[in-house]
Design a protein around this motif. Structure first.
Motif, mmCIF file in Angstrom:
data_model
loop_
_atom_site.group_PDB
_atom_site.id
_atom_site.type_symbol
_atom_site.label_atom_id
_atom_site.label_comp_id
_atom_site.label_asym_id
_atom_site.label_seq_id
_atom_site.Cartn_x
_atom_site.Cartn_y
_atom_site.Cartn_z
ATOM 1 N N MET A 82 -19.797 10.538 -0.189
ATOM 2 C CA MET A 82 -19.848 10.313 -1.345
ATOM 3 C C MET A 82 -18.427 10.357 -0.906
ATOM 4 O O MET A 82 -17.680 11.177 -0.814
ATOM 5 C CB MET A 82 -20.121 11.913 -2.006
ATOM 6 N N ARG A 83 -18.153 9.219 -1.509
ATOM 7 C CA ARG A 83 -15.937 9.401 -1.295
ATOM 8 C C ARG A 83 -15.421 9.457 -2.871
ATOM 9 O O ARG A 83 -15.855 9.288 -3.985
ATOM 10 C CB ARG A 83 -15.982 7.352 -1.440
ATOM 11 N N TYR A 84 -14.583 10.084 -2.757
ATOM 12 C CA TYR A 84 -13.560 10.198 -3.475
ATOM 13 C C TYR A 84 -12.526 9.782 -3.286
ATOM 14 O O TYR A 84 -11.837 9.807 -2.032
ATOM 15 C CB TYR A 84 -13.287 12.568 -3.935
ATOM 16 N N LEU A 85 -11.849 9.089 -4.841
ATOM 17 C CA LEU A 85 -10.156 8.575 -5.133
ATOM 18 C C LEU A 85 -9.471 9.384 -5.881
ATOM 19 O O LEU A 85 -9.566 10.194 -6.606
ATOM 20 C CB LEU A 85 -10.965 7.403 -5.605
ATOM 21 N N PRO A 86 -8.049 9.521 -4.859
ATOM 22 C CA PRO A 86 -7.007 10.533 -5.873
ATOM 23 C C PRO A 86 -7.182 8.835 -7.119
ATOM 24 O O PRO A 86 -6.411 8.223 -6.640
ATOM 25 C CB PRO A 86 -5.655 10.703 -5.123
ATOM 26 N N PHE A 140 -6.257 17.786 -0.497
ATOM 27 C CA PHE A 140 -6.147 16.428 -0.428
ATOM 28 C C PHE A 140 -4.586 16.458 -0.618
ATOM 29 O O PHE A 140 -3.742 15.633 0.730
ATOM 30 C CB PHE A 140 -6.161 15.693 -1.510
ATOM 31 N N VAL A 141 -4.327 17.303 -0.926
ATOM 32 C CA VAL A 141 -2.383 17.383 -0.628
ATOM 33 C C VAL A 141 -1.703 17.603 0.100
ATOM 34 O O VAL A 141 -0.815 17.177 0.733
ATOM 35 C CB VAL A 141 -1.822 17.842 -2.405
ATOM 36 N N ARG A 142 -2.483 18.687 1.444
ATOM 37 C CA ARG A 142 -2.486 19.240 2.490
ATOM 38 C C ARG A 142 -2.361 18.290 3.681
ATOM 39 O O ARG A 142 -1.766 18.096 4.800
ATOM 40 C CB ARG A 142 -2.826 20.457 2.682
ATOM 41 N N ALA A 160 -2.894 6.436 -4.274
ATOM 42 C CA ALA A 160 -2.878 6.074 -2.506
ATOM 43 C C ALA A 160 -4.374 5.293 -2.325
ATOM 44 O O ALA A 160 -5.480 5.668 -1.800
ATOM 45 C CB ALA A 160 -3.343 7.447 -1.674
ATOM 46 N N PRO A 161 -4.082 3.804 -2.250
ATOM 47 C CA PRO A 161 -4.744 2.827 -1.635
ATOM 48 C C PRO A 161 -5.416 2.875 -0.560
ATOM 49 O O PRO A 161 -6.735 2.636 -0.852
ATOM 50 C CB PRO A 161 -3.789 1.662 -2.183
ATOM 51 N N GLN A 162 -4.377 3.318 0.306
ATOM 52 C CA GLN A 162 -5.534 3.291 1.584
ATOM 53 C C GLN A 162 -6.142 4.722 2.186
ATOM 54 O O GLN A 162 -6.533 4.464 2.950
ATOM 55 C CB GLN A 162 -4.446 3.236 2.602
ATOM 56 N N ARG A 163 -6.296 5.409 0.853
ATOM 57 C CA ARG A 163 -6.310 7.363 1.126
ATOM 58 C C ARG A 163 -7.552 7.156 0.493
ATOM 59 O O ARG A 163 -7.518 6.761 -0.723
ATOM 60 C CB ARG A 163 -5.373 7.375 0.925
ATOM 61 N N SER A 164 -8.633 8.045 0.937
ATOM 62 C CA SER A 164 -9.763 8.617 0.353
ATOM 63 C C SER A 164 -10.146 9.288 1.009
ATOM 64 O O SER A 164 -9.770 9.632 2.083
ATOM 65 C CB SER A 164 -10.920 7.002 0.058
#
Length: 299
Positions: free
Chosen positions: A165-169, A206-208, A261-265
């Motif tokens: 399951m993918r999560y997006l910031p 995510f922040v870490r 952060a478009p490149q991060r999930s």
């Protein structure tokens, strides 16, 4: 020689756990409280273990959880057998208890249940729990199956991978403009954040993980304990948060959300665990869940 576990004693233990007290169990079983107490003590002597914590309500010990799970599995097999023999009550459905995390429940899981065949007739009892803790409900014998993040099978259970399951910031455009002007790692350490509950450390993780990231997200937190409410709170601008891709995509398309952060999930692997029983009801549900997960989750 291993002593057998008498069915009346096993069923009595289960009744005490389900009813919460010895007196309530006695009423449910139509016996005296003394008989309930004697049966539980006899079962504890037979197993050589303390099986119940005499609290209010009564709670099973770790050994008691094993017996409770065994009792529920026996009850499930008995109901299946009665159904196959035509001994069930007229129109009596089969109950299937499942633990599932809130985000799966809000996005793809209910679609799986609609794919379950109408025969045999089933009724679902869903228990919402974080994916890191659903396995505990299986271990305690409170549910027959669970969507969990753990690949390690609970004793007496089988496990199969469902997908990720993918999560997006994400945040609202106005929130991003007001709070996230500087380097992301610094901004997220100060900006208001939406969390599910006090156990939710997803945003902190995510922040870490950001390059040079801080120890955690901001202490200014809004607690929103529903999946739909969480996504809406982020879209409304209360704070940023990690939103499931299935919920975020429509809001991104309409411009109510922007990716931080478009490149991060972050992907969370999910697994299906269930009792190892030759149960037609469980088998049909498992197949529907696996098929739906293959379409809705990342491989």
């Amino acid at each position: 020689m291993i002593p057998e576990l008498p069915l009346d004693q096993v069923r009595t233990l289960l009744a005490v756990v389900d009813e919460g007290t010895f007196d309530a169990a006695a009423a449910a079983l139509h016996v005296t409280p003394s008989a309930v107490s004697q049966r539980v003590k006899a079962l504890e002597q037979r197993t050589g273990r303390v099986l119940l914590r005499r609290t209010k309500p009564v709670r099973p010990t770790e050994s008691g959880e094993v017996v409770v799970r065994y009792a529920r599995q026996l009850a499930r097999l008995e109901r299946d057998a009665r159904g196959e023999l035509g001994m069930s009550g007229a129109g009596e459905p089969t109950r299937v208890s499942i633990a599932v995390n809130a985000d799966s429940l809000a996005t793809w899981f209910l679609g799986a249940l609609t794919r379950v065949p109408h025969e045999p007739r089933l009724c679902f009892e869903l228990r919402r729990e974080d994916e890191d803790h659903t396995a505990a409900l299986l271990r305690e014998g409170l549910v027959m199956a669970a969507v969990t993040s753990s690949p390690d099978p609970v004793p007496g259970c089988s496990v199969r991978a469902l997908g990720r399951m993918r999560y997006l910031p994400v945040a609202s455009p106005a929130f991003a403009e007001a709070h996230l002007a500087g380097p992301l790692r610094d901004s997220l350490a100060e900006a208001p954040v939406v969390v599910f509950d006090r156990l939710d450390d997803f945003q902190d993780t995510f922040v870490r993980a950001l390059p040079g990231g801080r120890a955690a997200a901001s202490p200014l937190r809004h607690h929103v304990p529903t999946s739909e409410g969480f996504a809406e709170a982020v879209a409304a601008g209360l704070g940023w948060g990690m939103v499931p891709e299935a919920q975020a995509d429509p809001l991104l398309e309409t411009g109510r959300l922007v990716r931080l952060a478009p490149q991060r999930s972050v992907d969370v692997p999910l697994f299906w665990q269930q009792w190892k029983l030759d149960s037609p009801a469980l088998a049909t549900v498992a197949e529907a869940v696996a098929a739906t997960a293959a379409e809705a989750l990342h491989g």
